[in-house]
Enzyme design. Sequence first.
Site, PDB file in Angstrom:
ATOM      1  NE  ARG A   1      52.599  38.412   2.404  1.00 19.38           N
ATOM      2  CZ  ARG A   1      51.905  37.349   1.342  1.00 19.38           C
ATOM      3  NH1 ARG A   1      52.579  36.333   1.305  1.00 19.38           N
ATOM      4  NH2 ARG A   1      51.123  37.868   0.377  1.00 19.38           N
TER       5      ARG A   1
ATOM      6  CG  ASP B   1      53.327  29.934   5.124  1.00 14.87           C
ATOM      7  OD1 ASP B   1      52.525  28.997   5.088  1.00 14.87           O
ATOM      8  OD2 ASP B   1      53.592  30.837   4.355  1.00 14.87           O
TER       9      ASP B   1
ATOM     10  CG  PHE C   1      59.058  26.683   6.323  1.00 16.28           C
ATOM     11  CD1 PHE C   1      59.637  25.738   5.711  1.00 16.28           C
ATOM     12  CD2 PHE C   1      58.325  26.443   7.483  1.00 16.28           C
ATOM     13  CE1 PHE C   1      59.704  24.533   6.235  1.00 16.28           C
ATOM     14  CE2 PHE C   1      58.700  25.279   8.169  1.00 16.28           C
ATOM     15  CZ  PHE C   1      59.310  24.356   7.726  1.00 16.28           C
TER      16      PHE C   1
ATOM     17  CB  CYS D   1      48.761  25.273   2.227  1.00 13.24           C
ATOM     18  SG  CYS D   1      50.400  24.780   1.868  1.00 13.24           S
TER      19      CYS D   1
ATOM     20  CG  ASP E   1      63.112  29.469   1.958  1.00  8.61           C
ATOM     21  OD1 ASP E   1      61.595  29.621   2.257  1.00  8.61           O
ATOM     22  OD2 ASP E   1      63.317  28.912   1.255  1.00  8.61           O
ATOM     23  CB  SER E   2      65.891  25.012   2.191  1.00  9.15           C
ATOM     24  OG  SER E   2      64.688  24.768   1.660  1.00  9.15           O
TER      25      SER E   2
END
Length: 396
Positions: free
Chosen positions: A211, A300, A227, A340, A249-250
């Site tokens: 970040r 991400d 995301f 990830c 983002d959802s």
Amino acid sequence: MATLILKPGRERSLMRRHPWIFDTSVERIDGPVKNGDTVLVARHDGTPLARAGVSLASRIRARVWHFAPDSPVDHAFFRRRIAQAIARRLAHPSLRGQQGLRLVHGEADGLPGVIVDRFGAVAVLQLTFAGAERWREAIVDALWRALPELEALYERSDSGARRLEGLEPRTGLVFGTLPETVVIEEYGVRLFVDVVQGHKTGFYLDQRENRRLAGQLADGARVLNAFCYSGGFSLHALAGGAREVCSIDSSGPALELARRNLALDPALPADRARWFEADVFTLLREWERDGERFDLVILDPPKFAPSAAHVPQARRAYRDVNLHGMRLVAPGGLLMTFSCSGGIGTEEFREIVADCAAKNGRDAQVLARLQAGPDHPVGLAVPESEYLKGLLVRLE
Ligand code: SAH
């Protein structure tokens, strides 16, 4: 104490100090054993090798506490290991002064299934292994002693991994009093951490350094943060001088937290931030049709492959998101892309990104490999692919 006898030759990974024993390596367990009990691990010929906690429900049948088969696993053991893990973090130059950091990182600290994240005066505990659950009281006691200045310890043992261990979720205050709000500062950016309802332990600490990098790359840039969760990358980009930051983002609650984060610092240019509650896969395609372009695109996504069974579908998802995300990168622009998923290795991830660039007819250059911060150490015996991996790519 019961004894877990390995099949012939199955001590090989233990000899390299990998802490996991799969069910397929176990010949038998001699003696009565309940989920989470500590057992002696022995080679097929009976030679003792280690002490481990057993998990009767999981394919990872046991995880090693230590490789000294004569030493006990007791309260003193947990006090020692937890104090060591914390001392290691405090001694790390780039962690000095961090308000949000991971103090204990499971296997990499010799404490399988034990995660402790610290956010200012509050710490969050997560136990994801039956053996760790069995020693919960000792672990809490050790944290209480090691962190006398804590105002509260909160438990978020509600990750999906608990189910594989045959454990029920558990959340709630362990000791102290939770302050009304928890706010951390991360390289000059202030962020709320919702330890009660937020994802994981409340915040994605592993992305701290990335970040910061996004902030350093954002000056004058039009940025897309896909995301975005609570907007960590977005806020760093705004603080770094981005011209505009579009974040997707959802999750409505995640975006709500992101908006509150933005409001925390009146010096941030709120009019340059746009938030989209939407499915990334859909919106990327729409923006592609509309001819939108960005100087920096950040991807991400969540863990698409939480286990080996999910790998084929995860591969498709990473391909899709990178293929379409790249099309929004302006010529000469930058892509920060992450995975990830343990099931997708570092090399495979690089290949996926390279294939997507080729399919898009773009020349791509890897400027840096991106990892989790130093408070998420990678144990030598634990495969690197289990952790966050990412690439910073320039696309011509
Ligand atoms: N970059 C963030 C962490 C991202 S976590 C940080 O630095 O804090 C992954 C996020 O993806 C979650 O917030 C989740 O709500 C969101 N998400 C998952 N699937 C999604 C989808 N299909 N479309 C949009 N957002 C999604």
